[in-house]
Design a protein around this motif. Structure first.
Motif, PDB file in Angstrom:
ATOM      1  N   TRP A  27       0.837  -1.192   0.000  1.00 51.50           N
ATOM      2  CA  TRP A  27       0.000   0.000   0.000  1.00 51.50           C
ATOM      3  C   TRP A  27       0.876   1.247   0.000  1.00 51.50           C
ATOM      4  O   TRP A  27       2.039   1.202   0.418  1.00 51.50           O
ATOM      5  N   ALA A  28       0.301   2.314  -0.475  1.00 49.79           N
ATOM      6  CA  ALA A  28       0.958   3.633  -0.374  1.00 49.79           C
ATOM      7  C   ALA A  28      -0.110   4.605   0.109  1.00 49.79           C
ATOM      8  O   ALA A  28      -1.262   4.512  -0.309  1.00 49.79           O
ATOM      9  N   VAL A  29       0.271   5.480   1.009  1.00 47.63           N
ATOM     10  CA  VAL A  29      -0.672   6.500   1.481  1.00 47.63           C
ATOM     11  C   VAL A  29      -0.124   7.866   1.071  1.00 47.63           C
ATOM     12  O   VAL A  29       0.984   8.246   1.436  1.00 47.63           O
ATOM     13  N   LEU A  30      -0.903   8.555   0.263  1.00 50.84           N
ATOM     14  CA  LEU A  30      -0.540   9.900  -0.211  1.00 50.84           C
ATOM     15  C   LEU A  30      -1.180  10.901   0.740  1.00 50.84           C
ATOM     16  O   LEU A  30      -2.402  11.020   0.782  1.00 50.84           O
ATOM     17  N   GLY A  31      -0.366  11.611   1.487  1.00 49.21           N
ATOM     18  CA  GLY A  31      -0.902  12.611   2.420  1.00 49.21           C
ATOM     19  C   GLY A  31      -0.754  13.984   1.791  1.00 49.21           C
ATOM     20  O   GLY A  31       0.360  14.412   1.468  1.00 49.21           O
ATOM     21  N   VAL A  32      -1.869  14.663   1.607  1.00 51.00           N
ATOM     22  CA  VAL A  32      -1.838  15.932   0.880  1.00 51.00           C
ATOM     23  C   VAL A  32      -2.303  17.066   1.787  1.00 51.00           C
ATOM     24  O   VAL A  32      -3.322  16.954   2.470  1.00 51.00           O
ATOM     25  N   GLY A  33      -1.542  18.137   1.789  1.00 50.49           N
ATOM     26  CA  GLY A  33      -1.919  19.332   2.536  1.00 50.49           C
ATOM     27  C   GLY A  33      -1.994  20.511   1.577  1.00 50.49           C
ATOM     28  O   GLY A  33      -1.019  20.778   0.858  1.00 50.49           O
ATOM     29  N   VAL A  34      -3.147  21.174   1.517  1.00 49.50           N
ATOM     30  CA  VAL A  34      -3.285  22.359   0.648  1.00 49.50           C
ATOM     31  C   VAL A  34      -3.785  23.517   1.508  1.00 49.50           C
ATOM     32  O   VAL A  34      -4.818  23.401   2.175  1.00 49.50           O
ATOM     33  N   ASN A  35      -3.054  24.604   1.521  1.00 42.12           N
ATOM     34  CA  ASN A  35      -3.515  25.817   2.210  1.00 42.12           C
ATOM     35  C   ASN A  35      -4.573  26.463   1.331  1.00 42.12           C
ATOM     36  O   ASN A  35      -4.249  27.025   0.285  1.00 42.12           O
ATOM     37  N   VAL A  36      -5.842  26.340   1.728  1.00 43.28           N
ATOM     38  CA  VAL A  36      -6.929  26.872   0.890  1.00 43.28           C
ATOM     39  C   VAL A  36      -7.444  28.187   1.497  1.00 43.28           C
ATOM     40  O   VAL A  36      -7.068  29.262   1.049  1.00 43.28           O
ATOM     41  N   ASN A  37      -8.286  28.082   2.531  1.00 47.82           N
ATOM     42  CA  ASN A  37      -8.851  29.309   3.131  1.00 47.82           C
ATOM     43  C   ASN A  37      -8.241  29.598   4.497  1.00 47.82           C
ATOM     44  O   ASN A  37      -8.654  30.553   5.162  1.00 47.82           O
ATOM     45  N   ASN A  38      -7.323  28.769   4.923  1.00 46.88           N
ATOM     46  CA  ASN A  38      -6.694  28.950   6.245  1.00 46.88           C
ATOM     47  C   ASN A  38      -5.610  30.024   6.173  1.00 46.88           C
ATOM     48  O   ASN A  38      -5.024  30.234   5.100  1.00 46.88           O
ATOM     49  N   PRO A  39      -5.336  30.669   7.304  1.00 49.02           N
ATOM     50  CA  PRO A  39      -4.171  31.558   7.301  1.00 49.02           C
ATOM     51  C   PRO A  39      -2.926  30.682   7.170  1.00 49.02           C
ATOM     52  O   PRO A  39      -2.747  29.759   7.965  1.00 49.02           O
ATOM     53  N   PRO A  40      -2.100  30.910   6.173  1.00 50.54           N
ATOM     54  CA  PRO A  40      -0.936  30.031   6.009  1.00 50.54           C
ATOM     55  C   PRO A  40       0.150  30.375   7.018  1.00 50.54           C
ATOM     56  O   PRO A  40       0.209  31.506   7.492  1.00 50.54           O
ATOM     57  N   PRO A  41       1.016  29.399   7.345  1.00 49.32           N
ATOM     58  CA  PRO A  41       2.161  29.767   8.178  1.00 49.32           C
ATOM     59  C   PRO A  41       3.077  30.686   7.362  1.00 49.32           C
ATOM     60  O   PRO A  41       2.949  30.757   6.145  1.00 49.32           O
TER      61      PRO A  41
END
Ligand code: BTN
Length: 313
Positions: free
Chosen positions: A195-209
């Protein structure tokens, strides 16, 4: 969606009196009032007046559990809060869940980035992990992740109208800011992926760091000048990536190579590569058919398969 939210939404922007809602739902008017308060706490905007009743102004932009667009066997779980969707998705992987299983969370308390970094994950962003069981050799998985990043760049270009580009290996940048990143974990034998798990993070409407791993970070809302619908973005990507995944399973990365290079932040630029073997500076020529970075250094062409790369001068 609760019965009250359904009834308000069916009124399509018109007021519905408290008495009518109470009769429809078999509740007292006081109970309706309490439920309206609950909806407001969940992010629904509901106006209320004594004379007219209640009107739904806006539904919250929450992620939806259930079917996974483009993935026939996939089911999505959407958690309000979790430490990391990677850990949740890995549990599903070990329990034998089918590919296309997706775990998303509104917030993560211990989100993880590449290279052991933290990934700040407040409400408003897209944080999810997708379980895959690709019938390819383990060495081919990194190129598949390049495809996933490229599909995000395409979705962002289409939906947000931004000049989104891929930054090898699996970041998405807009105008020098990182807006998305992918972390991949897998379990395999020498020649077979379990198995492979693709973990994706997208800054959409959040205040980005301010920065992510030393790189200036940005959010799509901030860069586009308007909030974006997260579920629509995710569905677009899921459908796009499902198509790419099937094409990749048939023909490998070769068919994606040119497109990846045309969207690359690095192609033709000088870059600094930090790998397990040390630091190298050179000109990025592109990627090869396995998705490795082709770096021209002192007349040699190095093929980089892991590490951290920054555009330089
Ligand atoms: C990177 O360092 O660029 C990769 C960031 C990956 C973050 C995502 S958010 C959803 C999933 N859960 C995690 O803990 N990390 C990934």
């Amino acid at each position: 969606m609760s019965e009250l939210a359904k009834a308000l939404s069916a009124a399509k922007g018109r007021y519905v009196s408290g008495g009518r809602l109470a009769a429809r739902l078999g509740l007292s008017r006081a109970a309706i009032h309490k439920q309206v308060e609950k909806l407001r706490r969940q992010g629904y905007a509901v106006t209320g007046t004594n004379r007219l009743g209640y009107r739904l102004e806006r539904t919250p932009d929450l992620l939806v559990a259930g079917a996974v667009a483009g993935w026939p066997q996939g089911r999505a779980a959407c958690l309000a809060v979790t430490e990391s969707t990677q850990e949740e998705a890995k549990k599903h992987a070990l329990a034998g869940a089918p590919e296309g299983t997706l775990v998303a969370a509104e917030t993560q308390t211990a989100g993880r980035g590449r290279m052991g970094r933290r990934w700040i994950s407040p409400a408003g962003g897209l944080w999810y992990s997708l379980l895959l069981r690709p019938a390819v050799a383990p060495g081919q998985v990194p190129a598949l992740v390049l495809v996933a990043a490229m599909d995000w760049a395409r979705v962002i270009r289409r939906r947000a109208g931004l000049d989104a580009r891929v930054k090898w290996p699996n970041d998405v940048w807009v105008g020098g800011r990182k807006v998305a990143g992918i972390l991949t974990e897998m379990s395999s034998e020498m020649d077979r992926v379990h198995w492979a798990v693709l973990g994706v993070g997208v800054n959409v409407n959040n205040p980005p760091p301010k920065t992510t791993g030393g790189v200036p970070a940005g959010s799509l809302a901030e860069l586009a000048g308007r909030p974006l619908a997260r579920q629509a973005l995710l569905n677009d990507w899921l459908k796009e990536f499902a198509r790419s995944y099937r094409a990749y399973a048939k023909g490998g990365f070769a068919a994606f190579r040119k497109k990846f290079e045309s969207l690359s932040v690095l192609k033709g630029r000088t870059a600094l590569c930090r790998t397990a073997e040390g630091v190298r500076r050179g000109k990025v020529l592109g990627v090869d058919e396995l998705g490795r970075l082709r770096l021209k250094t002192d007349g040699n062409i190095a093929l980089i398969s892991e590490g951290e790369v920054r555009p330089g001068r």
